[in-house]
Design an enzyme around this catalytic site. Sequence first.
Site, PDB file in Angstrom:
ATOM      1  N   LYS A   1      14.349  -4.025  -0.740  1.00 41.98           N
ATOM      2  CA  LYS A   1      13.073  -3.963  -1.466  1.00 41.98           C
ATOM      3  C   LYS A   1      13.245  -3.347  -2.862  1.00 41.98           C
ATOM      4  O   LYS A   1      12.716  -3.864  -3.845  1.00 41.98           O
ATOM      5  CB  LYS A   1      12.070  -3.152  -0.636  1.00 41.98           C
ATOM      6  CG  LYS A   1      10.730  -2.924  -1.289  1.00 41.98           C
ATOM      7  CD  LYS A   1       9.964  -4.220  -1.511  1.00 41.98           C
ATOM      8  CE  LYS A   1       8.694  -3.990  -2.299  1.00 41.98           C
ATOM      9  NZ  LYS A   1       8.026  -5.237  -2.664  1.00 41.98           N
TER      10      LYS A   1
ATOM     11  N   LYS B   1       7.094   3.816  -9.334  1.00 41.90           N
ATOM     12  CA  LYS B   1       7.680   4.449  -8.139  1.00 41.90           C
ATOM     13  C   LYS B   1       8.892   3.638  -7.647  1.00 41.90           C
ATOM     14  O   LYS B   1       9.961   4.190  -7.403  1.00 41.90           O
ATOM     15  CB  LYS B   1       6.622   4.529  -7.032  1.00 41.90           C
ATOM     16  CG  LYS B   1       7.174   5.028  -5.710  1.00 41.90           C
ATOM     17  CD  LYS B   1       6.310   4.618  -4.525  1.00 41.90           C
ATOM     18  CE  LYS B   1       6.285   3.131  -4.305  1.00 41.90           C
ATOM     19  NZ  LYS B   1       5.814   2.658  -3.029  1.00 41.90           N
TER      20      LYS B   1
HETATM   21  P1  NAD Z   1      -2.844   1.319  -1.974  1.00 37.49           P
HETATM   22  O1  NAD Z   1      -2.786   2.581  -2.759  1.00 37.49           O
HETATM   23  O2  NAD Z   1      -3.795   0.245  -2.340  1.00 37.49           O
HETATM   24  O3  NAD Z   1      -3.125   1.677  -0.429  1.00 37.49           O
HETATM   25  C1  NAD Z   1      -2.626   2.813   0.229  1.00 37.49           C
HETATM   26  C2  NAD Z   1      -3.667   3.217   1.277  1.00 37.49           C
HETATM   27  O4  NAD Z   1      -3.147   4.316   2.019  1.00 37.49           O
HETATM   28  C3  NAD Z   1      -4.986   3.701   0.651  1.00 37.49           C
HETATM   29  O5  NAD Z   1      -6.083   3.048   1.291  1.00 37.49           O
HETATM   30  C4  NAD Z   1      -4.992   5.204   0.931  1.00 37.49           C
HETATM   31  O6  NAD Z   1      -6.304   5.729   1.114  1.00 37.49           O
HETATM   32  C5  NAD Z   1      -4.177   5.253   2.212  1.00 37.49           C
HETATM   33  N1  NAD Z   1      -3.570   6.543   2.477  1.00 37.49           N
HETATM   34  C6  NAD Z   1      -2.855   7.326   1.638  1.00 37.49           C
HETATM   35  N2  NAD Z   1      -2.410   8.428   2.284  1.00 37.49           N
HETATM   36  C7  NAD Z   1      -2.854   8.312   3.572  1.00 37.49           C
HETATM   37  C8  NAD Z   1      -2.713   9.118   4.733  1.00 37.49           C
HETATM   38  N3  NAD Z   1      -2.027  10.268   4.727  1.00 37.49           N
HETATM   39  N4  NAD Z   1      -3.307   8.711   5.883  1.00 37.49           N
HETATM   40  C9  NAD Z   1      -4.003   7.553   5.929  1.00 37.49           C
HETATM   41  N5  NAD Z   1      -4.179   6.738   4.852  1.00 37.49           N
HETATM   42  C10 NAD Z   1      -3.603   7.121   3.695  1.00 37.49           C
HETATM   43  O7  NAD Z   1      -1.350   0.761  -1.923  1.00 37.49           O
HETATM   44  P2  NAD Z   1      -0.878  -0.742  -1.653  1.00 37.49           P
HETATM   45  O8  NAD Z   1      -0.865  -1.499  -2.937  1.00 37.49           O
HETATM   46  O9  NAD Z   1      -1.589  -1.282  -0.463  1.00 37.49           O
HETATM   47  O10 NAD Z   1       0.666  -0.472  -1.310  1.00 37.49           O
HETATM   48  C11 NAD Z   1       1.058   0.123  -0.079  1.00 37.49           C
HETATM   49  C12 NAD Z   1       2.593   0.079  -0.013  1.00 37.49           C
HETATM   50  O11 NAD Z   1       3.018  -1.290  -0.092  1.00 37.49           O
HETATM   51  C13 NAD Z   1       3.270   0.815  -1.169  1.00 37.49           C
HETATM   52  O12 NAD Z   1       4.405   1.468  -0.700  1.00 37.49           O
HETATM   53  C14 NAD Z   1       3.609  -0.308  -2.145  1.00 37.49           C
HETATM   54  O13 NAD Z   1       4.718   0.021  -2.963  1.00 37.49           O
HETATM   55  C15 NAD Z   1       3.925  -1.448  -1.178  1.00 37.49           C
HETATM   56  N6  NAD Z   1       3.700  -2.803  -1.722  1.00 37.49           N
HETATM   57  C16 NAD Z   1       2.582  -3.116  -2.441  1.00 37.49           C
HETATM   58  C17 NAD Z   1       2.424  -4.405  -2.930  1.00 37.49           C
HETATM   59  C18 NAD Z   1       1.205  -4.811  -3.742  1.00 37.49           C
HETATM   60  O14 NAD Z   1       1.209  -5.910  -4.321  1.00 37.49           O
HETATM   61  N7  NAD Z   1       0.162  -3.996  -3.811  1.00 37.49           N
HETATM   62  C19 NAD Z   1       3.399  -5.392  -2.689  1.00 37.49           C
HETATM   63  C20 NAD Z   1       4.503  -5.059  -1.917  1.00 37.49           C
HETATM   64  C21 NAD Z   1       4.651  -3.756  -1.442  1.00 37.49           C
END
Ligand code: NAD
Length: 300
Positions: A170, A245
């Site tokens: 990743k 990040k």
């Molecule tokens: P985001 O910030 O939209 O969602 C994260 C969620 O986690 C939020 O709803 C937040 O309230 C919740 N959260 C945070 N701490 C928490 C805790 N302790 N307990 C419960 N809930 C908690 O992030 P995202 O864009 O959905 O990305 C999530 C992961 O996926 C990241 O690691 C990101 O790098 C990876 N990712 C994202 C994408 C993208 O296009 N957005 C693509 C591939 C990978």
Amino acid sequence: MSKVGFVGLGHMGAPMVRRLLKARHKVTVYDVVAEAMNALAADGAEMGTRHSVAADVDAVITMLPAGEDVSDILLSGSGLFFQAQKGTLFIDSSSIDAQTALELAAEAHRAGMELVDAPVSGGVLKAAAGTLTFMVGGTDSQFARAKPILQAMGESIIHAGSSGAGQAAKFCNNMMLGISMIAICEAFTLAREVGLDAKKLFEICALSSSQSWVLTNYHPVPGLVPTSPANNNYQPGFTSRMMFKDLGLSQSAARRVGAYTPLGALATQLYEQFVHSGHSDLDFSAIIKMIGAGKNKPGE
Ligand code: NAD
């Protein structure tokens, strides 16, 4: 049909839960933001708490911002490893560092659980369509256990290798993605300055050797690709904070093993500058605003 606990209902987590529900899995959800849970409860998920989301399920999926968040929920206090039934499979789909993934797999084993790292590529559109690519780190038998659940959310489920290998794949992928985004921002800025029409350059590049996923699916210039966040004022999508990040993860790994990644290092610096100038919540394609600002013009 499996019983799944799902933690982290953000841009990616929410559509992934909807795909699990569509595939008739029974899903209990938990997020620190109550509205995120309410929205999914309306679609058929059961609302959980930090203390109930891992109880009585076959698998727990975490989709959280960073390694500290995943360690915190699984380990600290009465973390999920200590609430789940013995043998529960944990699938961490967050993008985190490979070292933390390895440590969590070892902690899971000590607690009588199993954990695979299974980060994703594809973004929110593929999450909604159930066509993500999963890159999985773990043993053959752990991969075999995870695969039927991941198939509800992904089109390509690839066993990358042992624990941590999914996260390594990743951060290599996202280092290339960050560099590609900046390359396209630079080329389209240069084209604008020399008076070449963006639509023409797009048409040519889409059929030439510079063609890439960013170019044809996620273009940073508005009006060229219908699905781009550029057409929606750069609302994410994938935030600049997350890209910074992930580039940071690639650079820590490069330092640890002595790999030479000069463009990865420069992309990290540019995203750091962009994030720290107040743009962390914009989509990562919005970096074209900084690149396009014309810092190299004579006299500036
Ligand atoms: P985001 O910030 O939209 O969602 C994260 C969620 O986690 C939020 O709803 C937040 O309230 C919740 N959260 C945070 N701490 C928490 C805790 N302790 N307990 C419960 N809930 C908690 O992030 P995202 O864009 O959905 O990305 C999530 C992961 O996926 C990241 O690691 C990101 O790098 C990876 N990712 C994202 C994408 C993208 O296009 N957005 C693509 C591939 C990978």
